[in-house]
Design a protein around this motif. Structure first.
Motif, PDB file in Angstrom:
ATOM      1  N   LYS A 392      -2.018  32.070  -3.867  1.00 35.73           N
ATOM      2  CA  LYS A 392      -2.782  33.314  -3.755  1.00 35.73           C
ATOM      3  C   LYS A 392      -1.918  34.442  -4.318  1.00 35.73           C
ATOM      4  N   GLN A 393      -2.385  35.046  -5.403  1.00 38.20           N
ATOM      5  CA  GLN A 393      -1.666  36.149  -6.016  1.00 38.20           C
ATOM      6  C   GLN A 393      -1.653  37.372  -5.106  1.00 38.20           C
ATOM      7  N   LYS A 395      -2.094  40.755  -3.162  1.00 35.50           N
ATOM      8  CA  LYS A 395      -3.103  41.782  -2.941  1.00 35.50           C
ATOM      9  C   LYS A 395      -2.432  42.930  -2.206  1.00 35.50           C
ATOM     10  N   ARG A 397      -2.778  46.716  -0.327  1.00 32.98           N
ATOM     11  CA  ARG A 397      -3.692  47.619   0.388  1.00 32.98           C
ATOM     12  C   ARG A 397      -2.885  48.759   0.987  1.00 32.98           C
ATOM     13  N   VAL A 405       1.508  44.336   0.896  1.00 35.81           N
ATOM     14  CA  VAL A 405       1.249  43.427  -0.213  1.00 35.81           C
ATOM     15  C   VAL A 405       1.480  42.016   0.301  1.00 35.81           C
ATOM     16  N   VAL A 480       1.505  43.718  -8.904  1.00 35.13           N
ATOM     17  CA  VAL A 480       0.412  44.607  -8.529  1.00 35.13           C
ATOM     18  C   VAL A 480       0.956  46.020  -8.426  1.00 35.13           C
ATOM     19  N   THR A 490      -7.185  48.185  -3.283  1.00 36.29           N
ATOM     20  CA  THR A 490      -6.379  47.066  -3.718  1.00 36.29           C
ATOM     21  C   THR A 490      -5.844  47.329  -5.126  1.00 36.29           C
ATOM     22  N   LYS A 492      -4.582  46.683  -8.831  1.00 33.22           N
ATOM     23  CA  LYS A 492      -5.040  45.770  -9.872  1.00 33.22           C
ATOM     24  C   LYS A 492      -3.895  44.913 -10.362  1.00 33.22           C
ATOM     25  N   GLY A 493      -4.105  43.599 -10.345  1.00 38.07           N
ATOM     26  CA  GLY A 493      -3.066  42.674 -10.796  1.00 38.07           C
ATOM     27  C   GLY A 493      -2.676  42.923 -12.233  1.00 38.07           C
TER      28      GLY A 493
END
Length: 497
Positions: A392-393, A395, A397, A405, A480, A490, A492-493
């Motif tokens: 899971k990359q 994320k 917030r 993160v 991120v 969130t 952006k990757g």
């Protein structure tokens, strides 16, 4: 009956490759058996993990490999002890050529053995009496193969000095009342010689039988009687009766010493004895074959067990270790080459190995830890090789002025995340100032969540990423953007630079 040839490493090359600035604790220039020295006295920002929550099942170690991060190399012949306050300590062989004094090195972990920091040396220099002992020839370049044990509030640190390739050696002792270098009572007091070799009087039927007086390991039997296992090559492993509180051999120890392991083969490559009790048995761990050759090292850990501390120690097939027996339980696998030089504390095996995953310094000697899995009365070790893989990359917030993160990865041993930040678009990365604990999920994945201040309005964009690593390699997540305060959005990757 020579020990294996030295593993070599140039200080300048290591420093340059790792981008380090050397301080008073210089890096090694070379290493020989029990000589692979220790890391520099430097602070690596962001390698101190947050305190682990008690009774959190996601933090409890399962049997198998334990991923370690921080200052974990170069470490050779680690002696592990876990103090009553929960601090983990490792003592290891000193720097060669008497760099930084050449004395025993210390390392500590405050997060249950995951993140390690260099703590310094036991002394500033090798004791003068050791030089006097070796005054007829080459002086030892450093001190080797420590052992650390506690009895009645005193810590006993055994260590060795030797001339490479022979058995002109000694084991000596230092004591302390605390392992905490910041404690006002911290002081390692030199207690002098314990045993030396060549030794005589060990076997009336074989006057030439002797041991190499290095690699001490202390064990108490069920009645509390202490013994010292010792030996390297030559006639193998011996058990010497000692006594408290001196920590030294009893009177007339030579006639009471037992030869408990001998491979009876050319060179007799067996050393690093360590005996531990589990259930109704004593388990003798040893290292077979050759250390200190980097990628060519053939070191491996073997074991036998006995109902008596004096043996006989039999392997899984019933073969006596005094006669060639010994079940190999930990061998080279994946990026782990030549594991050995072990010690045991509780259910944990500490060892060094030559790290094939280190791209900067290939096959640097590195600290390894395994939690022992006791299966049908025998110690078992997980040698599964599974490189870290991001599942899971990240994320990101923000909630108020705080951002979090999170990322998840798989791998065996379970990977640990080290978080990094960049304020120049990914051109340069720095470790985050405080690292979170990586937790195991019910699905067998590993998740880490970094918390840090959210971006202030008008602040240049800050990128965040995690590097998941285990003994076999690493995986870097996407980056991120650190979200701005109060946005709650969130990031952006972005791809890795």
């Amino acid at each position: 009956m020579m020990k294996s040839r030295p593993w070599a490493l140039r200080a300048a090359g290591l420093a340059a490759a790792l981008g380090l600035t050397l301080t008073a604790a210089a890096l090694p220039t070379a290493a020989s058996p029990h000589i692979a020295a220790s890391a520099p006295a430097l602070k690596v920002p962001g390698t101190v993990s947050a305190p682990a929550a008690k009774n959190d099942p996601s933090l409890a170690d399962l049997p198998g490999g334990k991923t370690v991060v921080g200052q974990t190399s170069p470490i050779h012949d680690p002696a592990l002890i876990i103090d009553d306050d929960g601090t983990w300590y490792v003592y290891s062989t000193g720097l060669v050529n008497r760099e930084n004094g050449g004395t025993i090195q210390a390392w500590s972990s405050h997060d249950q053995g995951t993140t390690w920091e260099y703590s310094g040396t036991v002394w500033d220099r090798i004791p003068a009496w050791i030089d006097e002992h070796f005054a007829d020839g080459e002086l030892p370049g450093n001190l080797w193969a420590p052992e650390i044990t506690e009895h009645n509030g005193t810590y006993y640190l055994y260590y060795s000095a030797s001339r490479f390739g022979g058995n002109t050696s000694l084991t000596a002792l230092a004591t302390n009342t605390t392992l905490d270098p910041t404690h006002p009572d911290y002081e390692w007091v030199d207690r002098g010689l314990v045993v030396s070799s060549p030794a005589t009087g060990l076997d009336p039927d074989n006057p030439g039988k002797t041991f190499n007086a290095i690699d001490a390991g202390i064990i108490e039997d069920a009645d509390g009687t202490p013994y010292m296992a010792i030996g390297s090559f030559w006639y193998g492993i011996f058990l010497v009766p000692i006594e408290w509180p001196s920590g030294k051999p009893v009177a007339g120890w030579q006639s009471q010493t037992v030869n408990i392991a001998d491979r009876f083969m050319p060179g007799n490559p067996i050393e690093a004895p360590y005996i531990t009790r589990h259930g109704g048995y004593y388990y003798l761990f040893v290292s077979f074959d050759s250390c200190c050759r980097g990628a060519d090292s053939t070191y491996k850990v073997a074991v036998g067990r006995s109902t008596s501390v004096k043996g006989p120690y039999l392997d899984k097939d019933g073969r006596d270790m005094f006669g060639g027996g010994g079940s190999v339980v930990l061998d080279s696998h994946g990026a782990v080459t030549g594991p050995g030089g072990q010690s045991v504390f509780g259910d944990y095996l500490a060892f060094h190995y030559y790290d094939g995953s280190n791209q900067d310094i290939p096959y640097v000697p590195t600290l390894g830890l395994q939690k022992i899995d006791w299966v049908d009365g025998w110690p078992a070790f997980d040698q599964t090789v599974e490189l870290p893989q991001v599942s899971k990359q990240p994320k990101a917030r923000a909630a108020g002025s705080t951002a979090s993160v999170a990322a998840t990865a798989t791998g065996t041993p379970g990977p640990v995340a080290v978080w990094e930040t960049s304020s120049d678009g990914g051109a340069n990365w720095q470790k985050a100032g405080r690292q979170p604990v990586t937790k195991r999920t019910d699905e067998g994945t590993y998740t880490s969540t970094l918390e840090l201040p959210a971006a202030a309005p008008g602040q240049p964009a800050v990128l965040v990423r995690a590097v998941f690593q285990n003994a076999h390699g690493k995986a870097v997540t996407d980056a991120v953007v650190l979200p701005a305060a109060n946005h709650g959005s969130t990031g952006k990757g972005q791809p890795n630079p």
